[in-house]
Design an enzyme around this catalytic site. Structure first.
Site, PDB file in Angstrom:
ATOM      1  N   ARG A  14      30.623 -21.851  32.632  1.00  0.00           N
ATOM      2  CA  ARG A  14      30.090 -23.119  32.118  1.00  0.00           C
ATOM      3  C   ARG A  14      28.930 -22.855  31.167  1.00  0.00           C
ATOM      4  NH1 ARG A  14      25.734 -26.114  32.808  1.00  0.00           N
ATOM      5  NH2 ARG A  14      24.955 -24.765  34.474  1.00  0.00           N
ATOM      6  N   VAL A  15      28.856 -23.674  30.118  1.00  0.00           N
ATOM      7  CA  VAL A  15      27.678 -23.695  29.248  1.00  0.00           C
ATOM      8  C   VAL A  15      27.241 -25.144  29.094  1.00  0.00           C
ATOM      9  CG1 VAL A  15      28.084 -21.565  27.966  1.00  0.00           C
ATOM     10  CG2 VAL A  15      29.175 -23.679  27.205  1.00  0.00           C
ATOM     11  N   SER A  16      25.942 -25.344  28.840  1.00  0.00           N
ATOM     12  CA  SER A  16      25.378 -26.693  28.832  1.00  0.00           C
ATOM     13  C   SER A  16      25.600 -27.454  27.534  1.00  0.00           C
ATOM     14  CB  SER A  16      23.871 -26.628  29.121  1.00  0.00           C
ATOM     15  OG  SER A  16      23.640 -26.076  30.396  1.00  0.00           O
ATOM     16  N   THR A  17      25.712 -26.743  26.408  1.00  0.00           N
ATOM     17  CA  THR A  17      25.864 -27.419  25.119  1.00  0.00           C
ATOM     18  C   THR A  17      27.027 -26.831  24.336  1.00  0.00           C
ATOM     19  OG1 THR A  17      24.451 -25.923  23.828  1.00  0.00           O
ATOM     20  CG2 THR A  17      23.349 -27.686  25.046  1.00  0.00           C
ATOM     21  N   GLN A  46      26.431 -23.411  22.631  1.00  0.00           N
ATOM     22  CA  GLN A  46      26.463 -22.179  23.410  1.00  0.00           C
ATOM     23  C   GLN A  46      27.904 -21.701  23.554  1.00  0.00           C
ATOM     24  OE1 GLN A  46      24.439 -23.937  26.834  1.00  0.00           O
ATOM     25  NE2 GLN A  46      22.684 -22.606  26.477  1.00  0.00           N
TER      26      GLN A  46
END
Length: 205
Positions: A22-25, A28
């Site tokens: 998972r990445v937040s944005t 990324q």
């Protein structure tokens, strides 16, 4: 970053290794996480992109959970990639444990197939939640301080007064519609209309 050797010792495992990243944005990338998960033996990796650390809904995580079967190992690059709180982490662990599924974190040496691993899982999840809370507190304090000093927060308006006046003249004289003008400026019609209102501009119909 060094990945603990236990991630490689999976020749005698009877189940599959299912990975999650998972990445937040959207800016990324999950490339490093996916590469390490593949190297650790994950044939399938579920990915959530643009999902913040505090988001409740994580579609790929739910898909991964539905895929897990008895004997499988759920693998993440780091525990904070999967869970937003200690409670969420414990509930998830209890859920997969009841199905005979273990949990493995590559960068934190967490393997819930041992009692020590389960304890370390809970400790690490708790620490990750604490760190997020501290970051949130510091951010709020900085924003409050900036507001007191009169600093404008948030993104600057894409529609500057000059751009807004130019668009208004084209629309008001009938050369363009609000919709076409907004499209050229890469904003919505509502955003453009609000920009007119901020400057007290009224389109003559």
């Amino acid at each position: 970053m060094e990945i603990f050797s236990m991630a490689q010792n999976h020749q005698n495992e009877i189940g599959r290794r299912i990975g999650y990243a998972r990445v937040s944005t959207d800016k990324q990338t999950t490339e490093q996480q996916i590469a390490e998960l593949r190297r650790a033996g994950c044939k399938k990796v579920f990915v959530d992109e643009g999902i913040s650390a505090t988001a409740k809904l994580r579609p790929a995580l739910m898909q991964a959970r539905e895929t897990l079967k008895n004997g499988d190992i759920f693998v993440v690059w780091a525990i904070d990639r999967a869970f937003r709180s200690t409670l969420d982490a414990i509930i998830f662990l209890d859920s997969i444990d009841s199905d005979g599924v273990a949990f493995l974190s590559l960068t934190q040496n967490i393997d819930t197939r041992t009692p020590e691993g389960r304890k370390w899982f809970i400790d690490t999840a708790s620490w990750a939640e604490y760190e997020r809370a501290m970051i949130s507190r510091r951010t709020k304090l900085k924003m409050a301080d900036a507001k007191r000093r009169g600093v404008k927060l948030g993104r600057p308006h894409r529609l500057t007064p000059k751009v807004t006046y130019r668009a208004f003249k084209k629309i008001n004289c009938g050369k363009e519609s609000i919709t076409s003008c907004a499209k050229k400026l890469s904003v919505s019609s509502i955003t453009l209309t609000r920009a007119f209102k901020r400057l007290g501009l009224i389109i003559q119909r």
